[in-house]
Design a protein around this motif. Structure first.
Motif, short mmCIF file in Angstrom:
data_model
loop_
_atom_site.label_atom_id
_atom_site.label_comp_id
_atom_site.label_asym_id
_atom_site.label_seq_id
_atom_site.Cartn_x
_atom_site.Cartn_y
_atom_site.Cartn_z
N ALA A 1 -8.00 59.14 -14.46
CA ALA A 1 -8.04 57.79 -13.91
C ALA A 1 -6.73 57.04 -14.12
O ALA A 1 -6.65 55.85 -13.81
CB ALA A 1 -9.19 56.99 -14.52
N ASN A 2 -5.72 57.71 -14.63
CA ASN A 2 -4.41 57.09 -14.84
C ASN A 2 -3.45 57.50 -13.73
O ASN A 2 -3.64 58.51 -13.05
CB ASN A 2 -3.83 57.50 -16.20
CG ASN A 2 -4.66 56.98 -17.34
OD1 ASN A 2 -4.89 55.78 -17.45
ND2 ASN A 2 -5.12 57.88 -18.21
N CYS A 3 -2.38 56.73 -13.59
CA CYS A 3 -1.36 57.05 -12.61
C CYS A 3 -0.40 58.09 -13.16
O CYS A 3 -0.22 58.23 -14.37
CB CYS A 3 -0.57 55.80 -12.21
SG CYS A 3 -1.53 54.61 -11.25
N ILE A 4 0.22 58.82 -12.25
CA ILE A 4 1.27 59.77 -12.61
C ILE A 4 2.55 58.99 -12.86
O ILE A 4 3.12 58.40 -11.94
CB ILE A 4 1.51 60.80 -11.49
CG1 ILE A 4 0.24 61.60 -11.21
CG2 ILE A 4 2.67 61.72 -11.82
CD1 ILE A 4 -0.17 62.53 -12.32
N ALA B 1 11.28 58.36 -2.12
CA ALA B 1 12.42 58.37 -3.04
C ALA B 1 12.11 59.30 -4.20
O ALA B 1 10.95 59.70 -4.42
CB ALA B 1 12.69 56.95 -3.57
N TYR B 2 13.13 59.64 -4.93
CA TYR B 2 12.97 60.49 -6.10
C TYR B 2 12.19 59.74 -7.17
O TYR B 2 12.59 58.67 -7.60
CB TYR B 2 14.36 60.87 -6.61
CG TYR B 2 14.37 61.69 -7.88
CD1 TYR B 2 13.69 62.90 -7.95
CD2 TYR B 2 15.08 61.26 -9.00
CE1 TYR B 2 13.70 63.66 -9.09
CE2 TYR B 2 15.10 62.03 -10.16
CZ TYR B 2 14.42 63.22 -10.20
OH TYR B 2 14.43 63.98 -11.34
N PRO B 3 11.02 60.24 -7.60
CA PRO B 3 10.18 59.50 -8.53
C PRO B 3 10.54 59.70 -10.00
O PRO B 3 9.89 59.12 -10.86
CB PRO B 3 8.79 60.07 -8.24
CG PRO B 3 9.05 61.49 -7.87
CD PRO B 3 10.36 61.48 -7.12
N GLY B 4 11.54 60.52 -10.27
CA GLY B 4 11.89 60.83 -11.65
C GLY B 4 11.26 62.13 -12.10
O GLY B 4 10.14 62.47 -11.71
N GLN B 5 11.99 62.86 -12.94
CA GLN B 5 11.49 64.16 -13.36
C GLN B 5 10.22 64.05 -14.18
O GLN B 5 9.36 64.94 -14.13
CB GLN B 5 12.56 64.91 -14.16
CG GLN B 5 12.13 66.34 -14.44
CD GLN B 5 13.17 67.13 -15.21
OE1 GLN B 5 12.82 68.05 -15.93
NE2 GLN B 5 14.42 66.81 -15.06
N ALA B 6 10.08 62.97 -14.94
CA ALA B 6 8.88 62.83 -15.78
C ALA B 6 7.61 62.83 -14.92
O ALA B 6 6.61 63.48 -15.26
CB ALA B 6 8.96 61.56 -16.62
N SER B 7 7.64 62.10 -13.80
CA SER B 7 6.47 62.05 -12.92
C SER B 7 6.21 63.41 -12.28
O SER B 7 5.06 63.87 -12.20
CB SER B 7 6.68 60.99 -11.83
OG SER B 7 6.71 59.70 -12.38
N ILE B 8 7.27 64.06 -11.83
CA ILE B 8 7.10 65.36 -11.20
C ILE B 8 6.60 66.38 -12.21
O ILE B 8 5.73 67.21 -11.91
CB ILE B 8 8.43 65.82 -10.56
CG1 ILE B 8 8.85 64.84 -9.46
CG2 ILE B 8 8.27 67.22 -9.97
CD1 ILE B 8 10.20 65.15 -8.86
N ARG B 9 7.12 66.31 -13.42
CA ARG B 9 6.68 67.25 -14.45
C ARG B 9 5.21 67.00 -14.82
O ARG B 9 4.45 67.95 -15.03
CB ARG B 9 7.57 67.13 -15.70
CG ARG B 9 7.25 68.17 -16.76
CD ARG B 9 8.26 68.12 -17.89
NE ARG B 9 9.55 68.64 -17.49
CZ ARG B 9 9.85 69.94 -17.43
NH1 ARG B 9 8.94 70.85 -17.74
NH2 ARG B 9 11.05 70.32 -17.07
#
Length: 577
Positions: free
Chosen positions: A491-494, A530-538
């Motif tokens: 239930a949390n966001c990425i 846009a690039y969401p940042g590596q933390a979000s993708i990971r």
């Protein structure tokens, strides 16, 4: 919606559709609704190529006025209406403004007459659409002050006003493609992605099915069918030549259509046309160079489109930094007091579109005008095979209807009228989008209130989580939130995105997401603007790795593949953490 390869491999169909772009998807959906047994087979992900790289405009045909091509105006308007009707959560009206300068061809007097003709040609555009907020308004002329209020950075010398008309815009083209796939399966059809057709099966002068290579498992199998439809777009000639040893008499020509995305809202509510650097050689009445457009989209600005004839393998094209800089220079030389730089560009998209015939090296290019529907019985004396090469996303549904009409004729089946023009897609069975927004907001507040606080709001003040769920899933949003309710950690966001973890897991379990790119670029909007940042993708990769039991090596490869899709000048945090 499960990836059931065994079911497809064990079945015999009336129709096999090869190619899971928007034209193939719509064709399979139409076949299923008309009672045919059908399988859709796609070598990559559904809608992953040109269909995903669309400029997100649903064209109503106004551009064809300068060609006096009234049949295409009617076709485009009817198809825009159909998309607004069947996918109200994913397609909505968008106002476009074309500035006018002086008088004569570039003046507002001529534009006013043109708009009157266009409105008359599309007078029935709102007949099946009951929600006033989703209807296409009448066109109008703006005065100079109204134009500058919308676009204060517009060059003022000679500015006399502007033409205002409406077209459609897609919230997310891959989600629209996926809504059609959901609807195909709901109608009884089958579909599999990451399954490459490696051969057309032939007995005598008839195609009897296809041989398929499962790109995920490595298995190979054959599928039998009464008819095979080749809807592979720019792969059409390659499939026919390499898999069936057939050569088209008229070889399709394709253009690499490209645009870029600015990570700021230069235009907020209205799309703006500016003069580009090329002319339309087919125009009977031209106002000058072709228009480029700056289009608002989810807080970003889309800028394009540029065209270049491309003759290589469909998977081999790219767009270089130098080309994007040349595009930026062309925009900056337009009638705008703006200075766009390469640092403003957050993403680029490009796809291969059916094009017109042009002299080698020509600057002013002739565009593709009509889709190709080829009966190979007439072309090659080979029965059981049809090729469909589409020219515009907007017209996919209508061309699918014509294709299945041909299939029914060839199979000797009494025609059952197509109903795809007014059959709601999965998630689109509602009258008012505002009502759906309210329902989503109430459920998110109940199940995932932390996500509302976590994600930023859009300019209307509504949480982007709510807007995203409502747009991407429509009335099917409850399926995603049910997952978040049963597994609270979802239930949390990425990261700091507006994408719920539940959307990622839902995409795997219920939407055939097999690769990290499927989720980042097509099932969600995590990486579409846009690039969401590596933390979000990971974080997304870790969720998928758990669900799909990836090895650490596979997870890292998926991560690298996705990172490579973002512009390389966006260094920021791309290095492994």
């Amino acid at each position: 919606m499960k990836r059931d390869v065994a079911r497809v491999a064990d079945s015999t169909y009336d129709v096999i559709v090869v190619g899971g772009g928007i034209f193939g998807i719509c064709t399979a959906w139409d076949a299923a609704l008309r009672g045919l047994s059908v399988a859709l087979i796609e070598q990559g992900d559904f809608g992953h190529a040109t269909s995903a790289s669309h400029f997100k405009v649903v064209h109503g045909g106004i551009r064809y006025l300068q060609h006096a091509d009234f049949p295409r105006i009617r076709e485009s308007s009817l198809e825009r209406t159909a998309l607004l009707k069947v996918a109200p959560h994913l397609v909505f009206p968008m106002p476009f403004v074309i500035p006018t300068y002086g008088h004569g061809l570039k003046g507002k007097e001529l534009m006013q007459a043109a708009l009157a003709v266009y409105d008359l040609c599309t007078v029935d555009r709102n007949r099946p659409i009951h929600d006033p907020s989703r209807q296409i308004p009448r066109s109008q002329i703006l005065n100079r002050s109204q134009v500058l209020e919308l676009f204060p950075y517009l060059a003022t010398e000679g500015l006399s006003g502007a033409a205002l008309f409406h077209d459609g815009q897609m919230v997310n083209p891959p989600r629209l493609s996926l809504a059609f796939v959901h609807s195909l399966i709901r109608a009884g059809g089958d579909a599999i992605n990451y399954a490459e057709v490696i051969q057309l099966l032939q007995e005598g002068n008839r195609i009897t099915g296809v041989a398929v290579h499962d790109r995920l498992s490595g298995d190979e199998f054959e599928v039998q069918a009464k008819m095979v439809i080749n809807a592979t777009g720019p792969w059409t000639k390659w499939l026919l030549q390499e898999r069936g040893e057939l050569s088209l008499k008229r070889k399709p020509i394709f253009s690499r259509d490209a645009y870029f995305i600015l990570n700021r809202d230069i235009v907020e509510t209205h799309a703006l046309a500016i003069q580009g650097g090329t002319r339309d050689p087919d125009a009977l009445l031209s106002r000058g160079n072709r228009h480029l457009f700056l289009v608002p989209w989810r807080g970003y600005t889309l800028v394009g489109v540029w065209h270049q004839v491309f003759e290589g393998r469909p998977e081999s094209f790219t767009l270089t930094k130098a080309e994007i800089q040349a595009f930026i220079d062309e925009v900056n030389m337009g009638n705008l007091n703006l200075k766009i730089s390469i640092d403003d560009v957050s993403m680029w998209n490009a796809g291969l579109t059916l094009f017109g015939e042009n002299e080698p090296g020509a600057t002013h290019l002739s565009y593709g005008k009509r889709s190709l529907l080829i009966d190979h019985q007439k072309e090659h004396n080979i029965d059981g095979l049809i090729s469909l090469v589409g020219v515009r996303f907007t017209t996919a549904r209508g061309m699918a209807e014509k294709t299945i009409d041909l299939v029914l004729d060839k199979l000797g089946i009494k025609k059952k009228p197509s109903t795809t023009h007014d059959t709601s897609l999965v998630g689109g069975d509602f009258d008012s989008f505002d009502t759906i927004l309210g329902e989503v907001e109430a459920e998110v507040q109940r199940i995932a209130p932390q996500a509302v606080e976590q994600a930023v709001a859009d300019m209307t003040g509504r949480s982007k989580v709510v807007k995203s769920l409502a747009h991407h899933h429509g009335t099917a949003f409850k399926n995603v939130l049910a997952l978040a309710q049963s597994e609270p950690h979802l239930a949390n966001c990425i990261g700091d995105s507006s994408v719920l973890a539940a959307e990622v897991v839902y995409a795997i379990r219920n939407e055939m997401a097999c690769r990290l790119a499927d989720v980042v670029f097509r099932r969600t909007d995590l990486g579409t603007g846009a690039y969401p940042g590596q933390a979000s993708i990971r974080s997304c990769a870790e969720l998928m790795a758990t669900e799909l039991r990836w090895t650490p090596q596979r997870q890292e490869q998926e991560l690298e593949d996705v990172l490579a899709r973002f512009p390389q000048w966006l260094d920021r945090d791309k290095k492994k953490e």
